[in-house]
Design a protein around this motif. Sequence first.
Motif, PDB file in Angstrom:
ATOM      1  N   ASN A 211      -5.450  -0.311   2.031  1.00  0.00           N
ATOM      2  CA  ASN A 211      -4.442  -0.069   3.082  1.00  0.00           C
ATOM      3  C   ASN A 211      -4.801   1.181   3.873  1.00  0.00           C
ATOM      4  O   ASN A 211      -5.142   2.208   3.283  1.00  0.00           O
TER       5      ASN A 211
ATOM      6  N   GLN B 253       1.753   5.249  -0.592  1.00  0.00           N
ATOM      7  CA  GLN B 253       1.174   6.590  -0.680  1.00  0.00           C
ATOM      8  C   GLN B 253       1.420   7.187  -2.066  1.00  0.00           C
ATOM      9  O   GLN B 253       2.529   7.152  -2.580  1.00  0.00           O
TER      10      GLN B 253
ATOM     11  N   PRO C  16       2.467   9.481  12.108  1.00  0.00           N
ATOM     12  CA  PRO C  16       2.355  10.931  12.279  1.00  0.00           C
ATOM     13  C   PRO C  16       2.056  11.609  10.941  1.00  0.00           C
ATOM     14  O   PRO C  16       2.618  11.216   9.919  1.00  0.00           O
ATOM     15  N   SER C  17       1.163  12.584  10.956  1.00  0.00           N
ATOM     16  CA  SER C  17       0.733  13.246   9.720  1.00  0.00           C
ATOM     17  C   SER C  17       0.654  14.740   9.926  1.00  0.00           C
ATOM     18  O   SER C  17       0.298  15.187  11.017  1.00  0.00           O
ATOM     19  N   ILE C  18       0.915  15.482   8.869  1.00  0.00           N
ATOM     20  CA  ILE C  18       0.810  16.939   8.971  1.00  0.00           C
ATOM     21  C   ILE C  18      -0.660  17.316   9.217  1.00  0.00           C
ATOM     22  O   ILE C  18      -0.968  18.128  10.072  1.00  0.00           O
TER      23      ILE C  18
ATOM     24  N   GLY D  65       4.196  15.386   2.127  1.00  0.00           N
ATOM     25  CA  GLY D  65       3.694  14.464   1.112  1.00  0.00           C
ATOM     26  C   GLY D  65       3.178  15.213  -0.112  1.00  0.00           C
ATOM     27  O   GLY D  65       3.298  14.735  -1.243  1.00  0.00           O
TER      28      GLY D  65
ATOM     29  N   GLY E 257       0.850  -1.198   0.000  1.00  0.00           N
ATOM     30  CA  GLY E 257       0.000   0.000   0.000  1.00  0.00           C
ATOM     31  C   GLY E 257       0.881   1.242   0.000  1.00  0.00           C
ATOM     32  O   GLY E 257       1.390   1.627   1.035  1.00  0.00           O
TER      33      GLY E 257
HETATM   34  P1  NAD Z   1       2.553  14.114   5.437  1.00  0.00           P
HETATM   35  O1  NAD Z   1       2.712  15.164   4.398  1.00  0.00           O
HETATM   36  O2  NAD Z   1       1.519  14.268   6.492  1.00  0.00           O
HETATM   37  O3  NAD Z   1       3.975  13.900   6.188  1.00  0.00           O
HETATM   38  C1  NAD Z   1       5.171  13.674   5.435  1.00  0.00           C
HETATM   39  C2  NAD Z   1       6.056  12.745   6.219  1.00  0.00           C
HETATM   40  O4  NAD Z   1       6.339  13.344   7.477  1.00  0.00           O
HETATM   41  C3  NAD Z   1       5.408  11.376   6.524  1.00  0.00           C
HETATM   42  O5  NAD Z   1       6.410  10.386   6.431  1.00  0.00           O
HETATM   43  C4  NAD Z   1       4.937  11.522   7.966  1.00  0.00           C
HETATM   44  O6  NAD Z   1       4.917  10.284   8.660  1.00  0.00           O
HETATM   45  C5  NAD Z   1       5.995  12.464   8.524  1.00  0.00           C
HETATM   46  N1  NAD Z   1       5.475  13.269   9.624  1.00  0.00           N
HETATM   47  C6  NAD Z   1       4.359  14.040   9.614  1.00  0.00           C
HETATM   48  N2  NAD Z   1       4.197  14.655  10.809  1.00  0.00           N
HETATM   49  C7  NAD Z   1       5.251  14.252  11.576  1.00  0.00           C
HETATM   50  C8  NAD Z   1       5.653  14.542  12.917  1.00  0.00           C
HETATM   51  N3  NAD Z   1       4.964  15.375  13.702  1.00  0.00           N
HETATM   52  N4  NAD Z   1       6.768  13.924  13.383  1.00  0.00           N
HETATM   53  C9  NAD Z   1       7.470  13.070  12.610  1.00  0.00           C
HETATM   54  N5  NAD Z   1       7.149  12.786  11.337  1.00  0.00           N
HETATM   55  C10 NAD Z   1       6.056  13.362  10.829  1.00  0.00           C
HETATM   56  O7  NAD Z   1       2.390  12.692   4.770  1.00  0.00           O
HETATM   57  P2  NAD Z   1       1.646  12.262   3.429  1.00  0.00           P
HETATM   58  O8  NAD Z   1       2.661  11.844   2.462  1.00  0.00           O
HETATM   59  O9  NAD Z   1       0.620  13.301   3.071  1.00  0.00           O
HETATM   60  O10 NAD Z   1       0.902  10.946   3.919  1.00  0.00           O
HETATM   61  C11 NAD Z   1      -0.253  11.007   4.740  1.00  0.00           C
HETATM   62  C12 NAD Z   1      -0.169   9.891   5.728  1.00  0.00           C
HETATM   63  O11 NAD Z   1       0.039   8.622   5.064  1.00  0.00           O
HETATM   64  C13 NAD Z   1       0.998  10.036   6.686  1.00  0.00           C
HETATM   65  O12 NAD Z   1       0.549   9.604   7.945  1.00  0.00           O
HETATM   66  C14 NAD Z   1       2.004   9.073   6.168  1.00  0.00           C
HETATM   67  O13 NAD Z   1       2.880   8.606   7.171  1.00  0.00           O
HETATM   68  C15 NAD Z   1       1.129   7.954   5.659  1.00  0.00           C
HETATM   69  N6  NAD Z   1       1.856   7.107   4.699  1.00  0.00           N
HETATM   70  C16 NAD Z   1       1.226   6.059   4.164  1.00  0.00           C
HETATM   71  C17 NAD Z   1       1.907   5.199   3.347  1.00  0.00           C
HETATM   72  C18 NAD Z   1       1.252   3.983   2.795  1.00  0.00           C
HETATM   73  O14 NAD Z   1       1.906   3.141   2.209  1.00  0.00           O
HETATM   74  N7  NAD Z   1      -0.017   3.820   2.941  1.00  0.00           N
HETATM   75  C19 NAD Z   1       3.218   5.431   3.003  1.00  0.00           C
HETATM   76  C20 NAD Z   1       3.832   6.529   3.516  1.00  0.00           C
HETATM   77  C21 NAD Z   1       3.137   7.363   4.368  1.00  0.00           C
END
Ligand code: NAD
Length: 329
Positions: A71, A22, A76-78, A269, A20
């Motif tokens: 998936n 992103q 952690p997410s923004i 992201g 899965g």
């Molecule tokens: P995003 O823009 O929210 O964040 C970018 C990255 O920063 C991600 O790796 C996230 O885990 C990390 N991050 C965000 N806030 C943080 C914090 N306070 N401390 C430490 N790290 C932090 O991420 P996105 O690309 O818009 O993705 C949205 C969500 O999907 C996130 O939660 C991400 O981790 C998750 N995700 C999913 C997959 C998947 O395979 N389904 C893969 C990667 C990430």
Amino acid sequence: MIETRVTRLLGIRVPIVQGGMQWVGLPPLVAAVSNAGGLGVLTALTQPSPQALREAIRETRKRTSKNFGVNITLLPSINPPDYEGYARAAVEEGVRIFETAGNNPGPLIAYFKSQGCTVIHKCTTIRHGKSAEKKGVDILSVDGFECAGHPGEEDIGGLVLFARAAKELKIPFIASGGIADSRGFAAALALGAEGINMGTRFMCTVESSIHQNIKEKIVASTEQDTLHIFRTLHNTARVFKNKVSQQVVALERRPGGAKFEELRDLVSGARGRLVYENGDPEYGIWSAGVTLGLIDDIPTCEELVVRMERETEEIIEGLGKLRTRQAKL
Ligand code: NAD
């Protein structure tokens, strides 16, 4: 035919699951993997809302009559997503296979099980695998240190982790991280896995929607072209080594380290997504595993799955002959 508990539980022909990913787990890829005999997996959070996920599920159904999964990753997410909303939308749309990953998946697992769904849970340690097993998941996706994205913080490579999983877990597991060809597939089965999960390998297929330049970059790259960001924040992620990821690591290594807020614009992201849309591998952060070193073509999913199935059967047969030869010596 490589038939295992995983093929039976998921209702698929060959035990190959698409990770899965992103921004990558979109309907054309998901349907192509399922049509090829594996399990395609839609990435819920790639869709901007639960309603958009409903539409992606319907679009996938138009492209395949085979089983596919959804998936949901809890990290952690923004902008913290409405995880329950995505889960409910997918269940209401009739999805019956889910992959959960990340932190505190208990409530989601309980919800999916209460709805009669099959749950694959991704874990990077045996401890977490056992805990998920107690929560009632059906299959574990055990993720070795080689994987793209989040490998956890304990740095155990697949060779040891999969063998440990085979010894310690009762439910079947699929091997994830570091697998992109039939050698890896056969090795995973030998180590006790009942299937494999591949992410980076499926990114680099005809049906993957990412820009052609990125697929060609994957083909041209080697196993030395990834690095880890977020080590100091305990949210480690293996990503492609480029100017942006190197800058993030440099900021993390400054005396006193870096707060997430200082890294946010570099790592978001939303920015990483533009890499896949516009095809500039240097523009932002994008996930990639060490399997970069094993990928040297851009096949269709059908070509890839059928080739891996055939070659893996040949390897297993070849190993059997080795035993016969040894017996004659
Ligand atoms: P995003 O823009 O929210 O964040 C970018 C990255 O920063 C991600 O790796 C996230 O885990 C990390 N991050 C965000 N806030 C943080 C914090 N306070 N401390 C430490 N790290 C932090 O991420 P996105 O690309 O818009 O993705 C949205 C969500 O999907 C996130 O939660 C991400 O981790 C998750 N995700 C999913 C997959 C998947 O395979 N389904 C893969 C990667 C990430």
